[in-house]
Design a protein around this motif. Structure first.
Motif, PDB file in Angstrom:
ATOM      1  N   THR A   1       0.852  -1.193   0.000  1.00 18.73           N
ATOM      2  CA  THR A   1       0.000   0.000   0.000  1.00 18.73           C
ATOM      3  C   THR A   1       0.882   1.236   0.000  1.00 18.73           C
ATOM      4  O   THR A   1       1.793   1.354   0.822  1.00 18.73           O
ATOM      5  CB  THR A   1      -0.940   0.004   1.221  1.00 18.73           C
ATOM      6  OG1 THR A   1      -1.766  -1.167   1.162  1.00 18.73           O
ATOM      7  CG2 THR A   1      -1.826   1.243   1.217  1.00 18.73           C
ATOM      8  N   LEU A   2       0.589   2.139  -0.950  1.00 15.79           N
ATOM      9  CA  LEU A   2       1.329   3.396  -1.045  1.00 15.79           C
ATOM     10  C   LEU A   2       0.412   4.561  -0.725  1.00 15.79           C
ATOM     11  O   LEU A   2      -0.631   4.738  -1.352  1.00 15.79           O
ATOM     12  CB  LEU A   2       1.881   3.599  -2.468  1.00 15.79           C
ATOM     13  CG  LEU A   2       3.036   2.717  -2.897  1.00 15.79           C
ATOM     14  CD1 LEU A   2       3.427   3.035  -4.336  1.00 15.79           C
ATOM     15  CD2 LEU A   2       4.221   2.910  -1.983  1.00 15.79           C
ATOM     16  N   SER A   3       0.813   5.362   0.239  1.00 13.29           N
ATOM     17  CA  SER A   3       0.114   6.611   0.555  1.00 13.29           C
ATOM     18  C   SER A   3       0.449   7.629  -0.525  1.00 13.29           C
ATOM     19  O   SER A   3       1.428   7.470  -1.257  1.00 13.29           O
ATOM     20  CB  SER A   3       0.575   7.142   1.912  1.00 13.29           C
ATOM     21  OG  SER A   3       0.327   6.206   2.909  1.00 13.29           O
ATOM     22  N   PRO A   4      -0.295   8.715  -0.613  1.00 15.54           N
ATOM     23  CA  PRO A   4       0.056   9.770  -1.570  1.00 15.54           C
ATOM     24  C   PRO A   4       1.485  10.267  -1.322  1.00 15.54           C
ATOM     25  O   PRO A   4       1.885  10.476  -0.175  1.00 15.54           O
ATOM     26  CB  PRO A   4      -0.968  10.863  -1.289  1.00 15.54           C
ATOM     27  CG  PRO A   4      -2.136  10.139  -0.704  1.00 15.54           C
ATOM     28  CD  PRO A   4      -1.539   9.015   0.097  1.00 15.54           C
ATOM     29  N   GLY A   5       2.263  10.386  -2.393  1.00 20.18           N
ATOM     30  CA  GLY A   5       3.632  10.860  -2.304  1.00 20.18           C
ATOM     31  C   GLY A   5       4.660   9.787  -1.992  1.00 20.18           C
ATOM     32  O   GLY A   5       5.858  10.037  -2.026  1.00 20.18           O
ATOM     33  N   ALA A   6       4.219   8.569  -1.690  1.00 18.67           N
ATOM     34  CA  ALA A   6       5.147   7.492  -1.322  1.00 18.67           C
ATOM     35  C   ALA A   6       5.726   6.812  -2.561  1.00 18.67           C
ATOM     36  O   ALA A   6       5.074   6.720  -3.598  1.00 18.67           O
ATOM     37  CB  ALA A   6       4.449   6.463  -0.447  1.00 18.67           C
ATOM     38  N   LYS A   7       6.975   6.318  -2.409  1.00 14.74           N
ATOM     39  CA  LYS A   7       7.666   5.559  -3.463  1.00 14.74           C
ATOM     40  C   LYS A   7       8.118   4.236  -2.867  1.00 14.74           C
ATOM     41  O   LYS A   7       8.384   4.145  -1.674  1.00 14.74           O
ATOM     42  CB  LYS A   7       8.927   6.288  -3.928  1.00 14.74           C
ATOM     43  CG  LYS A   7       8.717   7.553  -4.659  1.00 14.74           C
ATOM     44  CD  LYS A   7      10.070   8.129  -5.062  1.00 14.74           C
ATOM     45  CE  LYS A   7       9.899   9.529  -5.600  1.00 14.74           C
ATOM     46  NZ  LYS A   7      11.180  10.151  -5.942  1.00 14.74           N
TER      47      LYS A   7
END
Length: 177
Positions: free
Chosen positions: A106-112
């Motif tokens: 799971t990626l939050s907004p702005g995550a890489k």
């Protein structure tokens, strides 16, 4: 000013959402916000050319693997459920779980993050050895629980002084289209 945070469920519907601030059952303020993930592939990696990355080096075939660096540039979270490589010497079979350790990410907004394939897409299959010096256009697909899956085309080629792709001296190049 008061702020409130909340978690979105895995299967939320992306788009415009109405948020209502209430107290004692009475609406105090209403805002409309856009909550939408947007996955982008930042870079593709071939293991043979990037040995310093976090490959599963316990596998004897790790040098034939590939990975993708992805970023969520949207405004909502996204869960990636699979990583598929198609039109490679060893393409991902349909319905095969291909994320290393079979874990969703799971990626939050702005995550890489960098995602590693479980199956090695650049190993020469035994039945029809892939010649070193081959080139083709492949596809990488990220399947998700929210929003659209992401598919991108890339060029791959192999080069070296050896006959088959699975030999040490045959290098692999991957470039996004």
């Amino acid at each position: 000013m008061t702020s409130v945070s909340f978690n979105l469920v895995q299967g939320y519907v992306p788009g415009e959402q109405k948020v209502i601030a209430a107290s004692g059952g009475e609406a105090l303020q209403t805002e409309t916000i856009s909550i939408k993930p947007k996955l982008e592939i930042v870079k593709l990696y071939a293991a043979k050319n990037n040995p310093g990355l976090d490959w599963d080096k316990d596998s004897s075939n790790w040098k034939h693997n590939a990975s993708v660096k992805v970023e969520n540039t949207g405004s909502g979270p996204v869960t990636i459920t699979n990583l598929l490589f198609l039109n490679t010497p060893n393409p991902t079979p349909a319905n095969d779980e291909n994320l290393r350790d079979h874990e969703q990410v799971t990626l939050s907004p702005g995550a890489k993050t960098t995602l590693y394939a479980d199956r090695e897409p650049f190993i020469g299959v035994v039945e029809g050895h892939i010649k070193c010096g081959s080139e083709a256009k492949g596809k990488v697909t990220l399947t998700t629980t929210v929003g659209d899956d992401l598919t991108e085309t890339f060029s791959w080629s192999s080069s070296g002084d050896y006959e088959y792709i699975h030999v040490e001296g045959c290098s692999i190049s991957i470039e996004r289209e």
